[in-house]
Design an enzyme around this catalytic site. Structure first.
Site, short mmCIF file in Angstrom:
data_model
loop_
_atom_site.label_atom_id
_atom_site.label_comp_id
_atom_site.label_asym_id
_atom_site.label_seq_id
_atom_site.Cartn_x
_atom_site.Cartn_y
_atom_site.Cartn_z
N LYS A 206 0.84 -1.21 0.00
CA LYS A 206 0.00 0.00 0.00
C LYS A 206 0.87 1.26 0.00
O LYS A 206 0.69 2.15 -0.80
CB LYS A 206 -0.90 -0.04 1.24
CG LYS A 206 -1.86 1.11 1.37
CD LYS A 206 -2.78 0.86 2.56
CE LYS A 206 -3.54 2.12 2.92
NZ LYS A 206 -4.45 1.93 4.06
N GLU A 212 10.64 -4.60 4.41
CA GLU A 212 10.72 -6.01 3.98
C GLU A 212 10.37 -6.14 2.50
O GLU A 212 11.07 -6.80 1.72
CB GLU A 212 9.74 -6.88 4.78
CG GLU A 212 10.09 -7.05 6.24
CD GLU A 212 9.44 -5.99 7.13
OE1 GLU A 212 9.13 -4.88 6.62
OE2 GLU A 212 9.28 -6.25 8.34
N GLY A 267 -4.82 -2.26 5.44
CA GLY A 267 -4.03 -3.39 4.94
C GLY A 267 -4.70 -4.73 5.19
O GLY A 267 -4.83 -5.56 4.28
N ARG A 268 -5.14 -4.96 6.43
CA ARG A 268 -5.72 -6.27 6.76
C ARG A 268 -7.14 -6.43 6.24
O ARG A 268 -7.76 -7.46 6.46
CB ARG A 268 -5.63 -6.51 8.26
CG ARG A 268 -6.25 -5.43 9.12
CD ARG A 268 -5.83 -5.57 10.57
NE ARG A 268 -6.33 -4.48 11.40
CZ ARG A 268 -5.71 -3.30 11.57
NH1 ARG A 268 -4.58 -3.07 10.94
NH2 ARG A 268 -6.22 -2.39 12.36
N GLU A 353 -4.58 -7.43 15.20
CA GLU A 353 -4.10 -6.09 14.87
C GLU A 353 -5.25 -5.09 14.99
O GLU A 353 -5.04 -3.92 15.29
CB GLU A 353 -3.52 -6.07 13.44
CG GLU A 353 -2.57 -4.90 13.22
CD GLU A 353 -1.70 -5.05 11.98
OE1 GLU A 353 -0.52 -4.68 12.04
OE2 GLU A 353 -2.20 -5.54 10.95
N HIS A 384 -4.64 -34.02 17.26
CA HIS A 384 -3.50 -34.85 17.68
C HIS A 384 -2.40 -34.01 18.29
O HIS A 384 -1.28 -34.47 18.44
CB HIS A 384 -2.98 -35.66 16.49
CG HIS A 384 -4.01 -36.62 15.98
ND1 HIS A 384 -4.05 -37.94 16.36
CD2 HIS A 384 -5.08 -36.42 15.17
CE1 HIS A 384 -5.08 -38.53 15.78
NE2 HIS A 384 -5.73 -37.62 15.05
N LYS A 504 9.71 -0.91 14.55
CA LYS A 504 10.26 -0.50 13.25
C LYS A 504 11.30 0.61 13.45
O LYS A 504 12.37 0.58 12.84
CB LYS A 504 9.14 0.07 12.36
CG LYS A 504 8.22 -0.93 11.72
CD LYS A 504 7.35 -0.18 10.70
CE LYS A 504 6.07 -0.92 10.40
NZ LYS A 504 5.11 -0.13 9.62
C1 G6Q Z 1 -2.48 -4.00 8.11
C2 G6Q Z 1 -1.24 -3.34 8.43
C3 G6Q Z 1 0.00 -4.01 7.93
C4 G6Q Z 1 0.35 -3.72 6.48
C5 G6Q Z 1 1.79 -4.14 6.23
C6 G6Q Z 1 2.21 -3.92 4.81
O1 G6Q Z 1 -3.57 -3.60 8.40
O2 G6Q Z 1 -1.32 -2.01 8.08
O3 G6Q Z 1 -0.01 -5.40 8.10
O4 G6Q Z 1 -0.53 -4.37 5.63
O5 G6Q Z 1 2.63 -3.43 7.10
O6 G6Q Z 1 2.10 -2.59 4.47
P1 G6Q Z 1 2.25 -2.12 2.98
O7 G6Q Z 1 1.15 -2.73 2.20
O8 G6Q Z 1 2.18 -0.63 3.00
O9 G6Q Z 1 3.59 -2.63 2.50
#
Ligand code: G6Q
Length: 537
Positions: A206, A212, A267-268, A353, A384, A504
């Site tokens: 996003k 990463e 994001g989620r 989250e 199990h 971070k």
């Molecule tokens: C979700 C969070 C988080 C996000 C990641 C990736 O609700 O905001 O998990 O999706 O940190 O972020 P980017 O899509 O910006 O790389």
């Protein structure tokens, strides 16, 4: 706004919980022969049996009262109509607009967002058709056979979960991989046996600034260019899913190959936005539209059904019941379907989250428990391993069993055995086995307590016809709205995630320290750990 714990409905629930705490599910079922039929609900093709919960009709009434006192209805409307309910980021929360039908109106800041949603969906569809048909060629003229989604958190967990869930419907002449971890092992192993000339990387981010993802994408670009030896190849082998066109361009990806979304998609909550491009590549544009239709069916149900007959509302309220009145700390998600193997991991982010918060929307500390720890594994594997603790441990762990009436791979008796186990587990948890029953089997006295099951352990059973794209959309939306319901009761902001920031910031400070001999000014533990790493580097 009054604190949750001073609300009349909350106080009534507290008194009620104390009154029924010692009632056993055995007795509740014995007292009402129809309980297993009456405490059920079916909506949008999802069946819920909530009879094996430690509740009475009175409990459900009081829980609905609590929802009303917390103005759940008003909050739902506020979300669906684009109010800026994500207060700390001053954003609307409109993932429901991602599945709004063409021609409808959802305004955000006075602008209808639905046409943009469909324009992006149409562009994604055209792109996916080209890749899937082989019309889209790689730099050397070969068709794309491998797709690698690079993203993390919300830009990974939804796509990988959806791919695994819908694998049955996926293009079997292509392979799909998902790289998220900064550990070089992830990208190294994912690309090890791939042909760069046939590989498409989807960089899903996003913000397009996530350490990463950008590091993995840069490594992927180096890997591609080492083989194809022409910077022009990037345009044929990289696409971006992002809200940040400027940084995408800087990375070297042609923005013609960028699929956008908007700051009102968290994001989620983004697997049904452009972030779902890998899903669409796997199952095709129609499959993706079926997925959206499933989401939409659950959205409409959540928005319109009375709370007494509202699946996400009831499940959300039941989880609040156990957290706040029974001290439950976790929820086990137990899908009896191998294709849903990543569903618990997906829900961990969605739930934890979102509702792992301890400050109210009025900026004060909560004086009650909030978000549960969600965890789980597909059945029957879990039986199990950790089910022992759920059956006979000292903790109360409400369980959500999820099953499908029809198997996608009907082999011999597999499905009957699978479902027999699902039904048996919820029965065993609820009813247990008394000392008398154990004794009657002839076991010596000393062994009786070990073989006794206290029972009275609550669970929901969620059943759907069969796992397909529509069903998956319904399931995900169900839990999205459960999370929303919980957040509304707890009066917390479910749509920000400030708790991920501190680590971070500290990591970016420590990184150059690992790569130099600079003086260290951390605590003695962190200093010593850094020195140990430096010595081995
Ligand atoms: C979700 C969070 C988080 C996000 C990641 C990736 O609700 O905001 O998990 O999706 O940190 O972020 P980017 O899509 O910006 O790389």
């Amino acid at each position: 706004m009054p604190s949750l714990t001073t609300r009349p409905a909350y106080l009534a629930l507290k008194a009620h919980a104390d009154a029924i705490r010692n009632q056993h599910l055995r007795d509740l079922f014995a007292a009402d022969a129809k309980r297993g039929e009456s405490l059920t609900l079916e909506a949008a093709g999802v069946f819920l049996d909530y009879s094996k919960n430690r509740v009475t009709a009175e409990t459900m009434k009081l829980l609905v009262n609590l929802a009303n006192e917390c103005d759940l209805k008003g909050r739902i409307e506020a979300m669906f109509t684009g109010e800026k309910i994500n207060k700390t980021e001053n954003r609307a929360v409109l993932h429901t607009a991602l599945r709004a039908p063409k021609g409808t109106t959802v305004n955000c800041d006075g602008k209808n967002v639905v046409p943009d949603v469909h324009e992006t969906l149409d562009r994604m569809s055209a792109f996916c058709d080209r890749v899937r048909s082989g019309d889209w060629k790689g730099h050397t003229g070969k068709r794309i056979k491998s797709v690698v989604n690079i993203g993390i958190g919300g830009s990974d967990l939804g796509p990988v979960m959806a791919y695994e869930a819908l694998r049955k419907y996926s293009a079997r002449d292509m392979q799909f991989r998902f790289v998220s971890n900064i550990d070089g092992t992830d990208i190294a192993e994912a690309t090890l046996d791939l042909d760069p000339a046939e590989t498409l990387f989807i960089v899903a981010s996003k913000t397009f600034t996530t350490q990463e993802t950008i590091t993995n994408a840069t490594t992927a670009r180096d890997w591609l260019l080492a083989a194809l030896k022409d910077p022009a190849a990037v345009a044929k082998h990289f696409v971006a899913l992002s809200t940040n066109a400027e940084v995408v361009r800087k990375f070297g990806i042609d923005t013609a190959n960028m699929f956008g979304f908007w700051d009102w998609v968290g994001g989620r909550y983004s697997m049904d936005s452009a972030i779902g491009l890998s899903t669409m590549l796997a199952v095709g544009p129609q499959g993706f539209r079926d997925l959206l239709a499933g989401f939409r069916a659950m959205d409409e149900h959540f928005r319109t059904a009375p709370f007494e007959k509202n699946l996400p509302v009831l499940m959300g309220l039941l989880s609040v019941w156990y957290v706040n009145f029974f001290g439950a700390e976790t929820v086990a998600i137990l899908p009896y379907d191998q294709y849903l193997k990543r569903f618990p991991a997906y829900l961990q982010q969605l739930t934890m989250e979102s509702n792992g918060k301890s400050v109210t929307l009025e900026n004060t500390s909560v004086d009650y428990a909030t978000g549960s720890i969600y965890w789980g594994e597909p059945g029957t594997n879990g039986q199990h391993s950790f089910y022992q603790l759920i059956h006979q441990g000292t903790r109360l762990i409400p369980c959500d069993f999820i099953g499908f009436l029809k198997s996608l791979n009907p082999l011999g008796s597999h499905h009957d055995i699978l479902m027999a186990n699902l039904f048996a587990q919820s029965e065993a948890l609820a009813f247990g086995k008394t000392a008398e029953q154990v004794k009657a089997e002839g076991h010596p006295d000393w062994l009786v307590p070990h073989r006794t099951f206290a029972g009275n352990r609550p669970s929901n059973t969620v059943l759907l016809e069969k796992l397909d794209a529509g069903a998956l959309g319904k399931l995900v939306a169900l839990y999205e709205h459960i999370v929303f319901t919980q957040g509304a009761i707890w009066n917390i902001g479910s749509f920000d995630q400030w708790g991920v920031e501190l680590g971070k910031v500290l990591a970016s400070k420590i990184l150059p320290e690992l790569q130099s001999a600079s003086e260290l000014k951390h605590d003695s533990s962190t200093n010593a750990l850094i020195r140990k790493y430096r010595a081995a580097r």
